[in-house]
Design a protein around this motif. Sequence first.
Motif, PDB file in Angstrom:
ATOM      1  N   GLU A 130      17.949  12.775 -23.505  1.00 34.67           N
ATOM      2  CA  GLU A 130      19.124  12.366 -24.286  1.00 34.67           C
ATOM      3  C   GLU A 130      20.432  12.900 -23.684  1.00 34.67           C
ATOM      4  O   GLU A 130      21.457  12.963 -24.359  1.00 34.67           O
ATOM      5  CB  GLU A 130      18.990  12.854 -25.742  1.00 34.67           C
ATOM      6  N   ASN A 165      18.671  -0.999 -47.255  1.00 33.64           N
ATOM      7  CA  ASN A 165      19.561  -1.301 -46.131  1.00 33.64           C
ATOM      8  C   ASN A 165      19.416  -0.279 -45.010  1.00 33.64           C
ATOM      9  O   ASN A 165      19.435  -0.624 -43.824  1.00 33.64           O
ATOM     10  CB  ASN A 165      21.015  -1.354 -46.602  1.00 33.64           C
ATOM     11  N   LYS A 166      19.259   0.977 -45.405  1.00 31.59           N
ATOM     12  CA  LYS A 166      19.070   2.037 -44.401  1.00 31.59           C
ATOM     13  C   LYS A 166      17.755   1.838 -43.658  1.00 31.59           C
ATOM     14  O   LYS A 166      17.680   2.001 -42.435  1.00 31.59           O
ATOM     15  CB  LYS A 166      19.096   3.400 -45.086  1.00 31.59           C
ATOM     16  N   LYS A 167      16.714   1.465 -44.405  1.00 32.06           N
ATOM     17  CA  LYS A 167      15.412   1.205 -43.795  1.00 32.06           C
ATOM     18  C   LYS A 167      15.508   0.025 -42.825  1.00 32.06           C
ATOM     19  O   LYS A 167      14.910   0.047 -41.737  1.00 32.06           O
ATOM     20  CB  LYS A 167      14.393   0.913 -44.899  1.00 32.06           C
ATOM     21  N   GLN A 220      17.851  -0.879 -40.969  1.00 35.60           N
ATOM     22  CA  GLN A 220      18.507  -0.514 -39.708  1.00 35.60           C
ATOM     23  C   GLN A 220      17.515  -0.025 -38.664  1.00 35.60           C
ATOM     24  O   GLN A 220      17.783  -0.088 -37.463  1.00 35.60           O
ATOM     25  CB  GLN A 220      19.574   0.556 -39.965  1.00 35.60           C
ATOM     26  N   SER A 221      16.355   0.463 -39.107  1.00 37.20           N
ATOM     27  CA  SER A 221      15.347   0.971 -38.174  1.00 37.20           C
ATOM     28  C   SER A 221      14.221  -0.051 -37.943  1.00 37.20           C
ATOM     29  O   SER A 221      13.256   0.236 -37.252  1.00 37.20           O
ATOM     30  CB  SER A 221      14.746   2.281 -38.697  1.00 37.20           C
ATOM     31  N   MET A 222      14.348  -1.233 -38.542  1.00 43.09           N
ATOM     32  CA  MET A 222      13.310  -2.258 -38.417  1.00 43.09           C
ATOM     33  C   MET A 222      13.637  -3.254 -37.315  1.00 43.09           C
ATOM     34  O   MET A 222      14.812  -3.461 -36.987  1.00 43.09           O
ATOM     35  CB  MET A 222      13.148  -3.002 -39.755  1.00 43.09           C
ATOM     36  N   SER A 223      12.606  -3.859 -36.765  1.00 40.12           N
ATOM     37  CA  SER A 223      12.814  -4.884 -35.736  1.00 40.12           C
ATOM     38  C   SER A 223      13.226  -6.191 -36.399  1.00 40.12           C
ATOM     39  O   SER A 223      13.060  -6.387 -37.606  1.00 40.12           O
ATOM     40  CB  SER A 223      11.521  -5.100 -34.948  1.00 40.12           C
ATOM     41  N   GLU A 224      13.754  -7.101 -35.592  1.00 41.09           N
ATOM     42  CA  GLU A 224      14.191  -8.394 -36.128  1.00 41.09           C
ATOM     43  C   GLU A 224      13.004  -9.169 -36.688  1.00 41.09           C
ATOM     44  O   GLU A 224      13.132  -9.851 -37.707  1.00 41.09           O
ATOM     45  CB  GLU A 224      14.885  -9.217 -35.022  1.00 41.09           C
ATOM     46  N   GLU A 227      10.304  -7.903 -38.080  1.00 38.56           N
ATOM     47  CA  GLU A 227       9.946  -7.308 -39.370  1.00 38.56           C
ATOM     48  C   GLU A 227      10.896  -7.773 -40.474  1.00 38.56           C
ATOM     49  O   GLU A 227      10.475  -8.059 -41.596  1.00 38.56           O
ATOM     50  CB  GLU A 227       9.962  -5.786 -39.269  1.00 38.56           C
TER      51      GLU A 227
END
Length: 433
Positions: A224, A323-325, A327-331, A333
């Motif tokens: 990183e 909404n927060k969840k 943000q970490s999901m694939s398109e 999903e």
Amino acid sequence: MEIKSNKIDGANAIIEATILREVIDANLEKIAKELAKTASIQGFRKGKVPIAIIKKQYGEKLVQDAEAEALRDVLSKGLEELNITNDSLIGEPNISKFDKSDDKIEVAVKVAMRPLIELGDYASMITEFDKPVISDADVEKRIKELAESQAPLKDIARNRKMKDGDTAVIDFEGFVDGEAFEGGKAENFELRLGSGQFIPGFEDQLIGVKRDEEVEINVTFPAEYQAKNLAGKEAMFKVKVNGIKVKDEVTIDDELAKKMLPGQDDATLEELTKQVKLQMENEELSKLYNDELKPALLETFVAGINFDLPEFVVDQEIDMALNKKAQSMSEDEINVLRENSDKLEKLRETFREDAQRSVRATFIIDALAASENVKVEEQEVMQTIYYEAMQTGQDPQKAYEQYKDSGYLPAVQMSMVEDKVLSQLLNSKIKEA
């Protein structure tokens, strides 16, 4: 117009009504007449436009306004029946049903109210605890560390092997894949071994090296790492040790106290010791509060103080978590959820328990703050944001404006209220050693 009002519980109510066609027609006629007084339509003098022309010109808009007025009337009469004031409402009323036919409209409006919270004897729910004890040895160690941090560096006379805590004066140049990279070179750089200032492994490989020696140090940049062209890469540094420095010894006495307590001309080591001990006690108390006591106390209140929750507020909290969840999901999903309402609803329900807990905690803190007379003014919020911005090298005014523009100020204020009220309650239960 038939209206039926019902309180679901202490925080939610529903108002159902049948709005007859003649009510809508009467509203439309009234609105059209009012509009005719001010409307400007070509071919007619202002205030002389026929009602029929107004109805033709504004058509559907008049119908919508007439229906909206009827809904407002339903809400007003329903709240009056339920003896609910506008001040106690939370959020906007939710129209859960609007079935329109030729002769009537069947409507249902859900409203959320600020719940009535009976705190009871909440003080008895707080457990007494022992105040953290700081030993004299810990205080002496802290004073020594503070003294050493202000002590000047001096070159060591004997050329010995470097050890942890020494400051190495080095020339270095870094290479990746055999090529020197930008920013990887310096001369007479002072690096305190063990500070963690350089890439992991760099400082460790200087331990045991003497003055005037040259070594090659092999490290790997973190994945990183801020420079993307170096992130995760293996690197070799050529290093020459020009000198070794250590902290000069500092005498711990009244003179040191005067340096460390500026503005106190009569400062003594005894006074410095008292102040350092108090600071350490406050640090330990703050750590105990934040890591253990405050979260545990809030959980105790959430579990022990029961009241009805406004569905609207819980749903808002669930939506934020969803909404927060997302943000970490694939398109892919997200598309599955868009196409399958059952799966979306099932996912929403996984957040309900946490959302209810969060909403309950917020209302409890609000009630406790009122009971304990704890307030946080906007000026205090501003000062907190300014201080944190300065600590991280940001522009305080810009940081405050960003919080304000993003609508985060109420959340910051609520967090500060929570911190204050829980601290105040815990402070009343401290047992002195």
